[in-house]
Design an enzyme around this catalytic site. Structure first.
Site, PDB file in Angstrom:
ATOM      1  N   PRO A  11       0.651  -1.441   0.493  1.00 50.62           N
ATOM      2  CG  PRO A  11       0.109  -1.138   2.261  1.00 50.62           C
ATOM      3  CD  PRO A  11       0.797  -1.803   1.109  1.00 50.62           C
ATOM      4  CG  ASN A  12      -0.483   4.182   1.145  1.00 52.63           C
ATOM      5  OD1 ASN A  12      -0.974   4.796   0.505  1.00 52.63           O
ATOM      6  ND2 ASN A  12      -0.022   3.469   2.039  1.00 52.63           N
ATOM      7  NE  ARG A  19       3.804   6.795   2.071  1.00 49.29           N
ATOM      8  CZ  ARG A  19       4.669   5.142   2.285  1.00 49.29           C
ATOM      9  NH1 ARG A  19       4.418   4.741   1.119  1.00 49.29           N
ATOM     10  NH2 ARG A  19       3.936   5.042   3.514  1.00 49.29           N
ATOM     11  CE1 TYR A  24       8.631   4.779   3.088  1.00 47.79           C
ATOM     12  CE2 TYR A  24       7.347   6.859   2.810  1.00 47.79           C
ATOM     13  CZ  TYR A  24       7.768   5.804   3.257  1.00 47.79           C
ATOM     14  OH  TYR A  24       7.082   4.865   4.863  1.00 47.79           O
ATOM     15  CG  ASN A  75       8.725  -1.974   0.415  1.00 50.61           C
ATOM     16  OD1 ASN A  75       7.666  -2.275   1.645  1.00 50.61           O
ATOM     17  ND2 ASN A  75       8.438  -0.500  -0.295  1.00 50.61           N
ATOM     18  CB  ALA A  78       1.173   0.433   6.125  1.00 52.49           C
ATOM     19  CG  HIS A  81       5.435  -1.959  10.019  1.00 45.00           C
ATOM     20  ND1 HIS A  81       6.720  -2.588  10.700  1.00 45.00           N
ATOM     21  CD2 HIS A  81       4.953  -0.940   9.125  1.00 45.00           C
ATOM     22  CE1 HIS A  81       7.502  -1.369   9.463  1.00 45.00           C
ATOM     23  NE2 HIS A  81       6.290  -0.859   8.954  1.00 45.00           N
ATOM     24  CD  GLU A  99      11.097  -7.504   5.868  1.00 43.46           C
ATOM     25  OE1 GLU A  99      11.490  -8.776   6.801  1.00 43.46           O
ATOM     26  OE2 GLU A  99      10.725  -6.525   6.602  1.00 43.46           O
ATOM     27  CG  HIS A 101      11.256  -2.031   4.728  1.00 45.08           C
ATOM     28  ND1 HIS A 101       9.655  -2.139   4.585  1.00 45.08           N
ATOM     29  CD2 HIS A 101      11.862  -3.351   5.076  1.00 45.08           C
ATOM     30  CE1 HIS A 101       9.209  -3.423   4.788  1.00 45.08           C
ATOM     31  NE2 HIS A 101      10.283  -4.264   5.522  1.00 45.08           N
ATOM     32  NE  ARG A 108       9.556   6.007   8.144  1.00 46.93           N
ATOM     33  CZ  ARG A 108       9.173   5.889   7.127  1.00 46.93           C
ATOM     34  NH1 ARG A 108       9.087   5.161   6.319  1.00 46.93           N
ATOM     35  NH2 ARG A 108       7.640   6.700   7.587  1.00 46.93           N
ATOM     36  NE  ARG A 112       6.320   3.929   9.903  1.00 42.18           N
ATOM     37  CZ  ARG A 112       5.319   4.394   9.557  1.00 42.18           C
ATOM     38  NH1 ARG A 112       5.195   3.794   7.955  1.00 42.18           N
ATOM     39  NH2 ARG A 112       4.991   5.725   9.294  1.00 42.18           N
TER      40      ARG A 112
END
Ligand code: DQA
Length: 150
Positions: A11-12, A19, A24, A75, A78, A81, A99, A101, A108, A112
């Site tokens: 998502p996102n 964003r 990012y 990736n 959210a 988590h 994985e 990120h 952060r 997270r």
């Protein structure tokens, strides 16, 4: 036959570029996809990028990947988590998975710092922005090629 790596984005991540660029970066997902495609060609691999804001799509794609793809880069955004469903899907998959990120999740918010999916990942790369996807590609390439040669 060219081995294919499936790169899943949660998502996102469709909003990359606009964003929170301070977190990012300014690269879009399409930019990351094209740099990975170039690198994959050099490694003798194919890559397929997908993005969804829905947890169920990501679970379906992980389930369907065996047979078509040789490895996964994930990736989960959210859902990293929160999602035991993604952990279960990766655990059930026989494919090597990395994985990724973009941000260093350990610098952060505390929520997270924990990833459900790390338990099932072959390795984790975080904090290198879009370049982390290329690092993951290099890592998964070694893994799938060593399986192929065995
Ligand atoms: C992310 C980190 C997650 O905490 C966040 O929810 C994201 C992106 C990253 O790539 O840095 O959506 O996975």
């Amino acid at each position: 036959m060219t081995l294919s790596i499936l790169v899943l984005n949660g998502p996102n991540l469709n909003l990359l570029g606009s964003r929170e660029p301070d977190v990012y970066g300014r690269e879009t997902l399409a930019d990351i996809e094209s740099s990975c495609a170039k690198m994959a060609a050099g490694l003798g691999l194919a890559v397929e990028f997908r993005q969804s804001n829905s947890e169920g799509d990501l679970v379906d794609w992980i389930q369907q990947a065996s047979g078509t793809h040789a490895g996964l880069i994930v990736n989960a955004g959210a859902y990293t988590h929160t999602s035991i469903a993604l952990l279960d899907a990766l655990t059930a998959s026989s494919l090597p998975s990395i994985e990724v990120h973009l941000s260093n999740i350990f610098q952060r918010d505390e929520f997270r710092h924990h990833s459900y999916i790390s338990k099932a990942a072959s390795g984790v790369i975080c904090g290198f922005g879009g370049f982390g996807y290329q690092m993951a590609l290099e890592a998964v390439a070694r893994m799938v090629k060593s399986v192929e040669e065995a």
